[in-house]
Scaffold this motif. Sequence first.
Motif, PDB file in Angstrom:
ATOM      1  N   ARG A 312       0.828  -1.302  -0.140  1.00 37.58           N
ATOM      2  CA  ARG A 312       0.056   0.003   0.020  1.00 37.58           C
ATOM      3  C   ARG A 312       0.900   1.285  -0.016  1.00 37.58           C
ATOM      4  O   ARG A 312       2.090   1.080   0.719  1.00 37.58           O
ATOM      5  CB  ARG A 312      -0.995  -0.011   1.240  1.00 37.58           C
ATOM      6  CG  ARG A 312      -0.252  -0.126   2.469  1.00 37.58           C
ATOM      7  CD  ARG A 312      -1.266  -0.343   3.561  1.00 37.58           C
ATOM      8  NE  ARG A 312      -0.699  -0.656   5.138  1.00 37.58           N
ATOM      9  CZ  ARG A 312      -1.319  -0.671   6.160  1.00 37.58           C
ATOM     10  NH1 ARG A 312      -2.891  -0.411   5.954  1.00 37.58           N
ATOM     11  NH2 ARG A 312      -0.825  -0.953   7.189  1.00 37.58           N
ATOM     12  N   ALA A 313       0.400   2.196  -0.603  1.00 38.13           N
ATOM     13  CA  ALA A 313       1.236   3.374  -0.986  1.00 38.13           C
ATOM     14  C   ALA A 313       1.412   4.032   0.470  1.00 38.13           C
ATOM     15  O   ALA A 313       0.595   4.113   1.162  1.00 38.13           O
ATOM     16  CB  ALA A 313       0.465   4.395  -1.791  1.00 38.13           C
ATOM     17  N   PRO A 314       2.590   4.815   0.536  1.00 36.44           N
ATOM     18  CA  PRO A 314       2.800   5.451   1.906  1.00 36.44           C
ATOM     19  C   PRO A 314       1.923   6.602   2.297  1.00 36.44           C
ATOM     20  O   PRO A 314       1.440   6.882   3.434  1.00 36.44           O
ATOM     21  CB  PRO A 314       4.134   5.943   1.923  1.00 36.44           C
ATOM     22  CG  PRO A 314       4.900   4.920   0.966  1.00 36.44           C
ATOM     23  CD  PRO A 314       3.737   4.749  -0.089  1.00 36.44           C
ATOM     24  N   ASP A 315       1.489   7.263   1.150  1.00 33.89           N
ATOM     25  CA  ASP A 315       0.428   8.568   1.390  1.00 33.89           C
ATOM     26  C   ASP A 315      -1.036   8.002   1.327  1.00 33.89           C
ATOM     27  O   ASP A 315      -1.927   8.763   1.449  1.00 33.89           O
ATOM     28  CB  ASP A 315       0.660   9.453   0.367  1.00 33.89           C
ATOM     29  CG  ASP A 315       0.513   8.845  -1.056  1.00 33.89           C
ATOM     30  OD1 ASP A 315       0.381   7.660  -1.136  1.00 33.89           O
ATOM     31  OD2 ASP A 315       0.663   9.603  -2.210  1.00 33.89           O
ATOM     32  N   GLY A 316      -1.152   6.661   1.287  1.00 29.25           N
ATOM     33  CA  GLY A 316      -2.534   6.241   1.482  1.00 29.25           C
ATOM     34  C   GLY A 316      -3.480   6.464   0.132  1.00 29.25           C
ATOM     35  O   GLY A 316      -4.649   6.125  -0.001  1.00 29.25           O
ATOM     36  N   ALA A 317      -2.662   6.510  -1.125  1.00 24.73           N
ATOM     37  CA  ALA A 317      -3.395   7.061  -2.256  1.00 24.73           C
ATOM     38  C   ALA A 317      -3.795   5.533  -3.204  1.00 24.73           C
ATOM     39  O   ALA A 317      -4.701   5.873  -3.905  1.00 24.73           O
ATOM     40  CB  ALA A 317      -2.631   7.793  -3.080  1.00 24.73           C
ATOM     41  N   GLY A 318      -3.266   4.494  -2.514  1.00 23.29           N
ATOM     42  CA  GLY A 318      -3.471   3.236  -3.220  1.00 23.29           C
ATOM     43  C   GLY A 318      -2.978   2.174  -2.714  1.00 23.29           C
ATOM     44  O   GLY A 318      -2.247   2.415  -1.627  1.00 23.29           O
ATOM     45  N   PHE A 319      -3.442   0.944  -3.299  1.00 19.87           N
ATOM     46  CA  PHE A 319      -2.611  -0.315  -2.943  1.00 19.87           C
ATOM     47  C   PHE A 319      -2.686  -1.153  -4.166  1.00 19.87           C
ATOM     48  O   PHE A 319      -3.429  -0.970  -5.185  1.00 19.87           O
ATOM     49  CB  PHE A 319      -3.349  -0.998  -1.615  1.00 19.87           C
ATOM     50  CG  PHE A 319      -4.873  -1.031  -1.841  1.00 19.87           C
ATOM     51  CD1 PHE A 319      -5.305  -2.214  -2.493  1.00 19.87           C
ATOM     52  CD2 PHE A 319      -5.889  -0.095  -1.677  1.00 19.87           C
ATOM     53  CE1 PHE A 319      -6.744  -2.677  -2.753  1.00 19.87           C
ATOM     54  CE2 PHE A 319      -7.226  -0.247  -2.157  1.00 19.87           C
ATOM     55  CZ  PHE A 319      -7.544  -1.496  -2.771  1.00 19.87           C
ATOM     56  N   GLY A 320      -2.121  -2.547  -3.768  1.00 20.76           N
ATOM     57  CA  GLY A 320      -2.111  -3.359  -4.812  1.00 20.76           C
ATOM     58  C   GLY A 320      -1.242  -4.503  -4.555  1.00 20.76           C
ATOM     59  O   GLY A 320      -0.783  -4.961  -3.256  1.00 20.76           O
TER      60      GLY A 320
END
Length: 378
Positions: A312-320
């Motif tokens: 998951r992105a550190p800035d909470g913008a996405g995951f995958g």
Amino acid sequence: MSAADARPAWWTRVPDRGVDAGVVLVAAVDASISLFGESPASIAASVLACGALVFRRRFPLAVFLLTLPASLMLDIVFAPFAALFTLAEQSRDRRLLAFCALLFAMASAAPWPPDDLSSHDRAWTVVSFFYTLASAAAPVLLGQLLQARRDLSGRLVEIEEAREHERLLHSQAVLARERAQLAREMHDVVSHQVSLIAVQAGALQVAAKEPEFREGARTIRALSVDTLDELRHMVTLLRASGGKATELTPQPTLADLHRLVTTSGIETELTGELPPDIGTPAQRAVYRTVQEALTNVRKHAPGARATVQLWRAPDGAGFGVTVTNTPPTRPSLPLPGSHQGLVGLRERAELLHGTFRSGPTPEGGYQVRLRIPAGSAQ
């Protein structure tokens, strides 16, 4: 107005010949009342007017004009009214209808014989003209009303046919979506299992020393290859008539991911984690991505190791998820493929407004990466 209201009225079920005979009979009775002591010309005009009503359906305007002499010479109303009604029912030219009503009023109100004009009460002639003109409006309006009713009935039939066609198109669209769903699930589930059987059978065929075991493994592998080939044709056929579709139920989620990795038959390392609040569609997309990637590793990179990284992105913008495998250590078996797996994964990503990428790595392996925006987590 419902479709039942568009059914023909009872009088429309009477044969046309019967109606025409009745109209002529009533017109003849109406004319005979005024024929006593009249001249032969008046009698001939009344006979012409009544007889012409037989052809009022085919030549409404001509029949109406043939009734005007009788209206001028005699006090008859039914024959010109019947002709005017038929003309109003068939014609859409309202100026023509108004002109015909005016002609009838003038013929009925004008004095006969004309030499009595000087002694005729002119005031009464004007009153009679407007009275007859108002009376002529009745068959005109009634004919226009029946014409509008007939048009409305036809329109209702067209609307019902359009609705039926719309229901048919909707059912076909639903069927196409279901076929697309079936194609996707057949590829994701059945191909995953059958390809695993084929790979294991091929390995058993190579490792077996006894001819009986080697032949049995060869047969299992051949049947698995044939099954995959049939599955490829069926998936292509089903997807040809399908479109974007919602998921079928029941569907696997992240809770089944660990079992998928351990039963894949590949040395696989599962690392990382995803946000705890992601929705079911996103979980299914992640699961199917890992499943398809591991299936492709078994089929095209025998002996390779794989890494499944949840992130998951550190800035909470996405995951995958990212699935990476090492180069193969032995030649791959010639297993058929439908070439629809990566297409299906890309479609899943697009439904969630995400991105899907796949391609070789610099080390000679292969990598699959799915990214889903945080807004599509639910």
